[in-house]
Scaffold this motif. Sequence first.
Motif, PDB file in Angstrom:
ATOM      1  N   LEU A  93      10.986 -83.143  14.138  1.00  0.00           N
ATOM      2  CA  LEU A  93      10.502 -84.490  13.829  1.00  0.00           C
ATOM      3  C   LEU A  93      11.225 -85.074  12.634  1.00  0.00           C
ATOM      4  CD1 LEU A  93       8.402 -86.700  14.473  1.00  0.00           C
ATOM      5  CD2 LEU A  93       6.862 -85.551  12.858  1.00  0.00           C
ATOM      6  N   GLY A  94      11.638 -84.218  11.684  1.00  0.00           N
ATOM      7  CA  GLY A  94      12.257 -84.656  10.446  1.00  0.00           C
ATOM      8  C   GLY A  94      11.767 -83.798   9.296  1.00  0.00           C
ATOM      9  N   ARG A  95      11.872 -84.330   8.075  1.00  0.00           N
ATOM     10  CA  ARG A  95      11.444 -83.590   6.885  1.00  0.00           C
ATOM     11  C   ARG A  95       9.936 -83.762   6.714  1.00  0.00           C
ATOM     12  NH1 ARG A  95      11.817 -84.704   1.083  1.00  0.00           N
ATOM     13  NH2 ARG A  95      12.076 -82.723  -0.040  1.00  0.00           N
ATOM     14  N   LEU A 111       5.649 -87.216   6.382  1.00  0.00           N
ATOM     15  CA  LEU A 111       6.984 -87.298   6.983  1.00  0.00           C
ATOM     16  C   LEU A 111       7.849 -88.179   6.101  1.00  0.00           C
ATOM     17  CD1 LEU A 111       9.035 -86.944   9.348  1.00  0.00           C
ATOM     18  CD2 LEU A 111       7.932 -88.941  10.416  1.00  0.00           C
ATOM     19  N   ASP A 112       9.036 -87.677   5.738  1.00  0.00           N
ATOM     20  CA  ASP A 112       9.964 -88.412   4.877  1.00  0.00           C
ATOM     21  C   ASP A 112      11.250 -88.662   5.660  1.00  0.00           C
ATOM     22  OD1 ASP A 112      11.089 -89.622   2.694  1.00  0.00           O
ATOM     23  OD2 ASP A 112      11.582 -87.763   1.653  1.00  0.00           O
ATOM     24  N   ILE A 113      11.542 -89.933   5.943  1.00  0.00           N
ATOM     25  CA  ILE A 113      12.729 -90.308   6.718  1.00  0.00           C
ATOM     26  C   ILE A 113      13.723 -90.981   5.776  1.00  0.00           C
ATOM     27  CG2 ILE A 113      13.601 -91.649   8.663  1.00  0.00           C
ATOM     28  CD1 ILE A 113      10.775 -91.566   9.842  1.00  0.00           C
ATOM     29  N   PRO A 114      14.945 -90.456   5.645  1.00  0.00           N
ATOM     30  CA  PRO A 114      15.930 -91.066   4.745  1.00  0.00           C
ATOM     31  C   PRO A 114      16.264 -92.500   5.151  1.00  0.00           C
ATOM     32  CG  PRO A 114      16.626 -88.873   5.428  1.00  0.00           C
ATOM     33  CD  PRO A 114      15.458 -89.239   6.291  1.00  0.00           C
ATOM     34  N   ALA A 115      16.687 -93.289   4.182  1.00  0.00           N
ATOM     35  CA  ALA A 115      17.085 -94.672   4.446  1.00  0.00           C
ATOM     36  C   ALA A 115      18.135 -94.723   5.542  1.00  0.00           C
ATOM     37  CB  ALA A 115      17.606 -95.324   3.168  1.00  0.00           C
ATOM     38  N   GLY A 116      17.928 -95.616   6.494  1.00  0.00           N
ATOM     39  CA  GLY A 116      18.881 -95.792   7.590  1.00  0.00           C
ATOM     40  C   GLY A 116      18.790 -94.744   8.677  1.00  0.00           C
ATOM     41  N   SER A 117      17.857 -93.821   8.563  1.00  0.00           N
ATOM     42  CA  SER A 117      17.762 -92.739   9.547  1.00  0.00           C
ATOM     43  C   SER A 117      16.512 -92.919  10.412  1.00  0.00           C
ATOM     44  CB  SER A 117      17.756 -91.389   8.830  1.00  0.00           C
ATOM     45  OG  SER A 117      17.893 -90.334   9.762  1.00  0.00           O
ATOM     46  N   ARG A 118      16.156 -91.873  11.159  1.00  0.00           N
ATOM     47  CA  ARG A 118      15.054 -91.941  12.111  1.00  0.00           C
ATOM     48  C   ARG A 118      14.419 -90.573  12.256  1.00  0.00           C
ATOM     49  NH1 ARG A 118      17.644 -89.334  16.070  1.00  0.00           N
ATOM     50  NH2 ARG A 118      19.877 -89.714  16.346  1.00  0.00           N
ATOM     51  N   SER A 119      13.248 -90.555  12.835  1.00  0.00           N
ATOM     52  CA  SER A 119      12.580 -89.299  13.163  1.00  0.00           C
ATOM     53  C   SER A 119      13.075 -88.792  14.518  1.00  0.00           C
ATOM     54  CB  SER A 119      11.068 -89.512  13.236  1.00  0.00           C
ATOM     55  OG  SER A 119      10.724 -90.244  14.414  1.00  0.00           O
ATOM     56  N   GLY A 120      12.602 -87.635  14.902  1.00  0.00           N
ATOM     57  CA  GLY A 120      12.775 -87.203  16.282  1.00  0.00           C
ATOM     58  C   GLY A 120      11.955 -88.094  17.206  1.00  0.00           C
ATOM     59  N   ARG A 121      12.297 -88.058  18.492  1.00  0.00           N
ATOM     60  CA  ARG A 121      11.518 -88.799  19.489  1.00  0.00           C
ATOM     61  C   ARG A 121      10.577 -87.811  20.157  1.00  0.00           C
ATOM     62  NH1 ARG A 121      12.810 -91.324  24.885  1.00  0.00           N
ATOM     63  NH2 ARG A 121      14.878 -90.378  24.745  1.00  0.00           N
ATOM     64  N   TYR A 122       9.275 -87.999  19.943  1.00  0.00           N
ATOM     65  CA  TYR A 122       8.314 -86.966  20.303  1.00  0.00           C
ATOM     66  C   TYR A 122       7.256 -87.490  21.275  1.00  0.00           C
ATOM     67  CZ  TYR A 122       5.336 -89.117  16.653  1.00  0.00           C
ATOM     68  OH  TYR A 122       4.597 -89.989  15.893  1.00  0.00           O
ATOM     69  N   TRP A 123       6.762 -86.567  22.106  1.00  0.00           N
ATOM     70  CA  TRP A 123       5.734 -86.881  23.108  1.00  0.00           C
ATOM     71  C   TRP A 123       4.585 -85.905  22.929  1.00  0.00           C
ATOM     72  CZ3 TRP A 123       6.225 -84.852  28.763  1.00  0.00           C
ATOM     73  CH2 TRP A 123       5.094 -85.220  29.501  1.00  0.00           C
TER      74      TRP A 123
END
Length: 336
Positions: A201-203, A225-237
Motif C-alpha cells: 500500500l505504501g509507507r 499512511l504516508d504518501i510522498p509528494a507526487g506519488s501514490r499508494s498501491g491500488r487495493y481491493w
Amino acid sequence: MGKKGRVFVRGLTSETYGLNEYRRRQLAAKRVRDDSVVVDDAKVAHSGDSEKSRTWWRVGPGDEEFLTQTVQVHFVELPPHSSNHGHGHQNEAAFYILQGRGYEIHDDQRYDWAKDDLVFVHTDSVHRHFNPYDETATALVVKAKSTWMFMGLWQQGRSGPIEREAEFGPREDWSRIWTPGVADRKKVITPADTTWEDTPLGRVRVLSSPERTDARIFSVDAFELDIPAGSRSGRYWKMADEVLYVLDGGGYALQWEVEAEIAEKYYARVALEPTRHEITKGDTLYVPQNHVCQLFAHDGTPLRLLSAQNRVFKHLGYDTVHYMEDAPGYQRAAGA
C-alpha cells in the motif's frame, strides 16, 4: 439525526430480495466531507459534553445522505483546563489525538496522551477526558458502535444507582466475562510503540490490528499512511468499507466499484472507469464496501492519512487485501 432523536442503528428494508437499488443510493452519496459538515451536534441523546467541551459528528448511521454505520466518526474538543462529563457505554472507541495533550480516567485509572497517540476506550468502560494544560486538545474519535447495538449491547449512561435496585443482588466483578488478559493490554499507542513499514500500500505505521495483540481494542483497525509528494499508494481491493481522515497534505482518490456477477459462483467485475474524489487536510474520505481504491498526493506536499475500518469484516472471512498494483518502489519477495 432522526426525526425523534439520535439514530443508533439504521434499518434496512426492501420489498424484493435483491438490494441493488439500496446500494445504488448509498454509492450516490458524496464521499468527501469537510469541516462544513456537522451531521450531529451532540445536543440530542448524548451524555458526554460539559459546559466547556464540544463534540460534533462527521459520519454516523443517522446521516442523510447515508454512507455507513460500520465506522462512525466524530470530534471532541477540550479547551485549556477543562474536561467533559464522564459516562459509560459497552461499545469500544478509538480516538486519535490531532492536537494538544491530556489524560483519561477509565474505570478509576489514569492514562496520559499527546498528539499522534491512539487511545482506546475499552468495552464496558466508565471514562472521562481531561485537559489540564494551556493548549486546546482535539481528538478524532472512531467507533463501531452500531455493531454493539445490532447485538443488543445497549447498557450505557452516566454513573448513578441502577433502576429497580431492590430487585438485584450485590455487585459482581464485571470483568469476569471479559477476554482473559485484556487488562494488561495497552490503552494508549504512541509513535514510540509503532514502526513505519514499506508495504504494497505504501509507507504505513499500524496502530491497531488483529496482529497487535498488545492493544486493548477488538473492533476498530487503524493505521497511518504516508504518501510522498507526487506519488501514490498501491491500488487495493477489499470488502470492508473504510474512512480515511486527511492528517496533512492534499490529493485525490480514485475508486472503482466492484459488481458481483452471480453465476455458478460469485465473480467480481471491476468498473472500467473510477470515480475521482479530491481531498485536503481535515477531510474525511469514505471508501464503500467492495471497492478498489488508490490514493494520490498531488499538491506538492506529502499526503498523510489515518485509515479506520470495522474489524468485524475480518471475522466474517474478509481478512485479505488484494493489491492490483503495488506502491512505487515496493519490492515483493521472490514468489510472492
